[in-house]
Write an enzyme that holds these catalytic residues in place. Structure first.
Site, PDB file in Angstrom:
ATOM      1  N   LYS A 255      30.010 -40.812  12.271  1.00 47.14           N
ATOM      2  CA  LYS A 255      29.511 -39.943  11.193  1.00 47.14           C
ATOM      3  C   LYS A 255      30.704 -39.096  10.754  1.00 47.14           C
ATOM      4  O   LYS A 255      31.126 -38.185  11.465  1.00 47.14           O
ATOM      5  CB  LYS A 255      28.366 -39.061  11.689  1.00 47.14           C
TER       6      LYS A 255
ATOM      7  N   GLY B  13      22.052 -26.996   8.115  1.00 41.72           N
ATOM      8  CA  GLY B  13      21.332 -25.953   8.836  1.00 41.72           C
ATOM      9  C   GLY B  13      20.577 -24.976   7.955  1.00 41.72           C
ATOM     10  O   GLY B  13      19.986 -24.023   8.459  1.00 41.72           O
TER      11      GLY B  13
ATOM     12  N   ALA C  77      21.486 -33.534   6.244  1.00 49.05           N
ATOM     13  CA  ALA C  77      21.663 -32.073   6.163  1.00 49.05           C
ATOM     14  C   ALA C  77      20.738 -31.413   5.150  1.00 49.05           C
ATOM     15  O   ALA C  77      20.475 -31.947   4.081  1.00 49.05           O
ATOM     16  CB  ALA C  77      23.097 -31.685   5.829  1.00 49.05           C
ATOM     17  N   GLY C  78      20.260 -30.244   5.547  1.00 54.69           N
ATOM     18  CA  GLY C  78      19.450 -29.418   4.652  1.00 54.69           C
ATOM     19  C   GLY C  78      17.953 -29.605   4.782  1.00 54.69           C
ATOM     20  O   GLY C  78      17.181 -28.819   4.233  1.00 54.69           O
TER      21      GLY C  78
ATOM     22  N   ASN D 232      18.618 -32.367  12.315  1.00 57.85           N
ATOM     23  CA  ASN D 232      18.751 -31.807  13.659  1.00 57.85           C
ATOM     24  C   ASN D 232      18.033 -30.461  13.754  1.00 57.85           C
ATOM     25  O   ASN D 232      17.032 -30.305  14.463  1.00 57.85           O
ATOM     26  CB  ASN D 232      20.236 -31.661  14.009  1.00 57.85           C
ATOM     27  N   SER D 233      18.513 -29.467  12.983  1.00 59.56           N
ATOM     28  CA  SER D 233      17.990 -28.106  13.113  1.00 59.56           C
ATOM     29  C   SER D 233      16.480 -28.034  12.882  1.00 59.56           C
ATOM     30  O   SER D 233      15.782 -27.274  13.560  1.00 59.56           O
ATOM     31  CB  SER D 233      18.691 -27.174  12.115  1.00 59.56           C
TER      32      SER D 233
END
Lengths: 67, 274
Positions: free
Chosen positions: B109, B170, B197-198, B219-220
């Protein structure tokens, strides 16, 4: 003895060591990490033929969680 | 969950692997390694992102490193090492080469950060690194913005996968520019496109999948939920729902109201009124 930078910190090791000898001297044990010398990747297969020199910068990285 | 239509299992191919799940999940920020393991299992994800950080001398447990890695290895899932923290093509390339040796995969990645405040990827360095890594045999998963021209450059240097952001890493803000994401999808029907992301909540993931994206990476949103394991389950369902919705074909939007109940036979209506 020579001065080298290991993971951002200055330290000293004997002069003339190859990478394999240097990581043993620096008390890195076992496997599961990879190494870069002066910003360039060094494969395990070339540890014994790569000599560490004065002021070399060594990065030793291991697995962590990532996103 | 009851399925009313028996469909073929939704398999897809990415980076030479055939998978069932379109959810890619990060391994960071969980309350504990056990929580991470349970969340990954419940999510159904078959690709998990990992990273590399400095190891202290004589330390085999720093930052949960080895315990974490032992868990991931035992799960039998694909690992996708990132180059997080890189600020130049050279740093990213070196990190990727180190990751290939440690994790035993040619997947990477590719993250090259161009701005520390919003962690926006540096498109110039990302393209430069991607070109070199592909020549070295890597399967590059580049993290990029929703800029169509950057996606085009990445495709030109040989990327078979492109991962535009939904919004800042995040941030949990979801898809900031869905129109841009649609443009990328339409321009590159042959590439694997992952929103990376986001993503903040399951509906964001559903929206991404409804746009025709091949998967989402997050992830977050799971790890920082009050109950990460339950949230992992929610995202599993959300991604499946979005994909099914895309495959079913979403109706076209209209600029006017249109009754769904038949107008023929409407009660209390008289032809002779007025």
């Amino acid at each position: 003895m020579i001065e080298v930078i290991v993971n951002g910190k200055r330290t000293t090791i004997a002069s003339g060591l190859n990478i394999k000898e240097a990581i043993t001297a620096l008390e890195y044990k076992g496997e599961g990490f990879a190494l870069a010398l002066n910003g360039t990747f060094v494969a395990i297969s070339t540890y014994e033929t790569t000599i560490v020199r004065e002021n070399d910068s060594i990065e030793i990285l291991a697995p962590v969680q990532g996103g | 969950m009851t399925k009313f239509i028996e469909t073929q299992p939704d398999t897809w191919e990415i980076g030479g692997k055939t998978l069932n799940s379109r959810l890619l999940i990060g391994s960071a920020l969980y309350p504990s390694p056990a929580n991470m393991e349970n969340a990954i299992k419940i999510s159904g994800a078959q690709i998990v992102t990992v990273s590399l950080r400095r190891q202290a001398a004589g330390d085999t447990t720093s930052k949960g490193g080895h315990q974490f890695w032992d868990i991931i290895k035992s799960m039998g899932i694909e690992v996708l090492p990132n180059t997080a923290g890189s600020h130049s093509a050279k740093e990213a390339i070196t990190t990727a080469q180190m990751a290939r040796e440690v994790f035993g995969t040619n997947w990477v990645k590719l993250e090259v950060i161009g701005d520390q405040y919003n962690l926006q990827p540096d498109p110039f360095e990302t393209v430069k690194a991607a070109e070199i890594l592909i020549k070295e045999g890597f399967e590059v998963f580049p993290y990029t913005t929703d800029d169509l021209v950057v996606a085009k450059r990445l495709a030109e240097v040989g990327c078979r996968i492109i991962m535009p952001w939904g919004s800042m890493i995040g941030s949990g803000k979801g898809l900031m520019n869905p129109d841009n994401l649609v443009a990328i999808r339409k321009q590159f029907p042959e590439l694997k496109l992952i929103i990376d992301a986001g993503i903040g909540k399951p509906s964001h993931a559903t929206q991404a999948m409804e746009l025709g994206y091949d998967g989402v990476l997050l992830n977050s949103a799971i790890a920082l939920a009050q109950d990460p394991v339950k949230m992992a389950d929610a995202f599993r369902v959300a991604v499946e729902a979005g994909r099914l919705g895309y495959e079913a074909g979403v109706m076209k939007e209209r600029e006017f109201a249109s009754p769904s109940t038949p107008t023929v036979g409407t009660p209390f209506w008289h032809q002779f009124e007025d």
